[in-house]
Design a protein around this motif. Structure first.
Motif, PDB file in Angstrom:
ATOM      1  N   ARG A 128       0.829  -1.216   0.000  1.00 20.36           N
ATOM      2  CA  ARG A 128       0.000   0.000   0.000  1.00 20.36           C
ATOM      3  C   ARG A 128       0.857   1.257   0.000  1.00 20.36           C
ATOM      4  NH1 ARG A 128      -2.372   3.454  -1.231  1.00 20.36           N
ATOM      5  NH2 ARG A 128      -4.493   4.171  -0.786  1.00 20.36           N
ATOM      6  N   LEU A 129       2.071   1.154   0.536  1.00 14.38           N
ATOM      7  CA  LEU A 129       2.974   2.297   0.585  1.00 14.38           C
ATOM      8  C   LEU A 129       3.856   2.397  -0.655  1.00 14.38           C
ATOM      9  CD1 LEU A 129       3.968   1.963   4.331  1.00 14.38           C
ATOM     10  CD2 LEU A 129       2.632   3.846   3.335  1.00 14.38           C
ATOM     11  N   GLY A 168       3.740  10.717   4.940  1.00 13.18           N
ATOM     12  CA  GLY A 168       2.634  11.478   4.375  1.00 13.18           C
ATOM     13  C   GLY A 168       1.630  10.584   3.672  1.00 13.18           C
ATOM     14  N   LEU A 169       2.128   9.657   2.872  1.00 14.44           N
ATOM     15  CA  LEU A 169       1.247   8.703   2.209  1.00 14.44           C
ATOM     16  C   LEU A 169       0.518   7.856   3.236  1.00 14.44           C
ATOM     17  CD1 LEU A 169       0.112   7.250  -0.252  1.00 14.44           C
ATOM     18  CD2 LEU A 169       2.212   5.878  -0.330  1.00 14.44           C
ATOM     19  N   GLY A 170       1.223   7.456   4.295  1.00 14.45           N
ATOM     20  CA  GLY A 170       0.596   6.652   5.341  1.00 14.45           C
ATOM     21  C   GLY A 170      -0.581   7.362   5.977  1.00 14.45           C
ATOM     22  N   VAL A 198      -3.509   7.306   3.533  1.00 17.84           N
ATOM     23  CA  VAL A 198      -4.112   5.971   3.471  1.00 17.84           C
ATOM     24  C   VAL A 198      -5.016   5.739   4.672  1.00 17.84           C
ATOM     25  CG1 VAL A 198      -3.617   3.495   3.609  1.00 17.84           C
ATOM     26  CG2 VAL A 198      -2.307   4.947   2.053  1.00 17.84           C
ATOM     27  N   LEU A 199      -4.563   6.109   5.864  1.00 15.84           N
ATOM     28  CA  LEU A 199      -5.375   5.888   7.061  1.00 15.84           C
ATOM     29  C   LEU A 199      -6.620   6.773   7.065  1.00 15.84           C
ATOM     30  CD1 LEU A 199      -2.696   5.407   9.854  1.00 15.84           C
ATOM     31  CD2 LEU A 199      -4.132   3.681   8.759  1.00 15.84           C
ATOM     32  N   THR A 200      -6.513   7.973   6.515  1.00 13.98           N
ATOM     33  CA  THR A 200      -7.696   8.824   6.398  1.00 13.98           C
ATOM     34  C   THR A 200      -8.724   8.169   5.482  1.00 13.98           C
ATOM     35  OG1 THR A 200      -6.438  10.854   6.788  1.00 13.98           O
ATOM     36  CG2 THR A 200      -8.545  11.072   5.645  1.00 13.98           C
TER      37      THR A 200
END
Length: 308
Positions: free
Chosen positions: A55-56, A156-158, A161-163
């Protein structure tokens, strides 16, 4: 520890991590591990960590399979790890130290359930992080994803993704109704029916979706065999059964048993079935996307009685 306190503790731990090009102090189950730089050659030994890196957008140099063949990777991860694209270092329950060593990793991410006894040996190969994924809760998966996103320099990507995950979680929670009542989940296999407690991965996810899971831990285990008599004693109002296609005949036989038919869930037509690999092993944000979409489409938590 409450979910809020766990998030506070994680935030404090992450505050100790440096950015790209700086030394990192990474907290995990075995204490803290120092990383001199952002790792580039990562070996991951459990599906949840494979999910996180996929995912990252980070490609590991080594992964594990569910069996002895490279194509025995969970279906929802196959598009990220097609056979032959990444070295497989063995079964996730018994990885090959020799194969891991040959890859010259600069980081290994391992699981407490299967790899704690190997931790010293793994640490001699490369810095090793030990997390609780296989026996971890829903909250554990999100915390590990946050930490891994920092470790690989994709914080930042993480966060993005969680949002996105929380938006999907809210959609699934909106389909949950009190009419679904007490909701239990378990895996049906030839060796028995394994219920998942309210502190297991899928069991705790039910709590995050607003449902009460009546199954508690037993002898420290979050998943354990429960007889039909034991299940009837719990008598959930909604029952989620996880099994794989090859066990369809087993499910039909189990489902038609007199004790199972006597369950509140069965009498109200609220026994729902989903794919075992996708749910019970689908740890991580990609796996959770599939689970939550199943929840939304099936309306399993609505109490409407549209089960099997």
């Amino acid at each position: 520890m409450t979910l809020r306190l766990r998030h506070v503790a994680l935030a404090l731990a992450l505050a100790s991590l440096g950015g790209a090009g700086h030394a990192l102090t990474v907290p995990h189950l075995m204490g803290q591990t120092e990383l001199a730089k952002v790792p580039r050659r990562i070996v991951v030994l459990e599906f949840g960590f494979m999910d996180a890196l996929a995912r990252l957008g980070v490609k590991p140099v080594g992964i594990v399979a569910d069996g002895d063949k490279a194509d025995q990777v969970l279906p929802h991860l196959c598009r990220f790890y097609p056979p032959g694209s990444v070295t497989v270092v063995g079964n996730r329950h018994a990885p090959s130290l020799e194969k891991i060593l040959a890859l010259k990793p600069d980081l290994i991410i391992a699981d407490e359930e299967d790899h704690k006894q190997l931790y010293a040996q793994l640490s001699r190969i490369a810095p090793t992080l030990l997390f609780r994924s296989y026996r971890g809760s829903y909250a554990d998966q999100l915390e590990q994803f946050s930490l891994i996103s920092r470790v690989v320099g994709r914080e930042g990507l993480g966060r993005t993704v969680l949002t996105e995950h929380r938006v999907l979680l809210d959609r699934a929670r909106a389909s949950s109704r009190p009419a679904a009542g007490r909701t239990a989940v378990g895996v049906l296999a030839p060796t028995g029916f394994f219920v998942h407690s309210d502190r297991s991965y899928v069991g705790s996810l039910l709590g995050a979706l607003g449902r009460d899971n009546p199954v508690g831990n037993r002898d420290g285990q979050t998943q354990y065999v429960l007889s039909a008599e034991g299940l009837l004693a719990l008598n959930p109002d909604t029952l989620i059964v996880l099994y794989n296609p090859e066990d369809e005949a087993l499910f039909q036989k189990w489902r038609s048993g007199p004790l199972v038919r006597a369950l509140n869930a069965a009498r109200a037509n609220r026994v729902y079935a989903f794919n075992r690999d996708a749910w019970a092993k689908g740890r991580g944000v990609i796996g959770l996307e599939g689970i939550l979409n199943d929840v939304i489409r099936s309306r399993v938590l609505s109490g409407e009685g549209q089960g099997r």
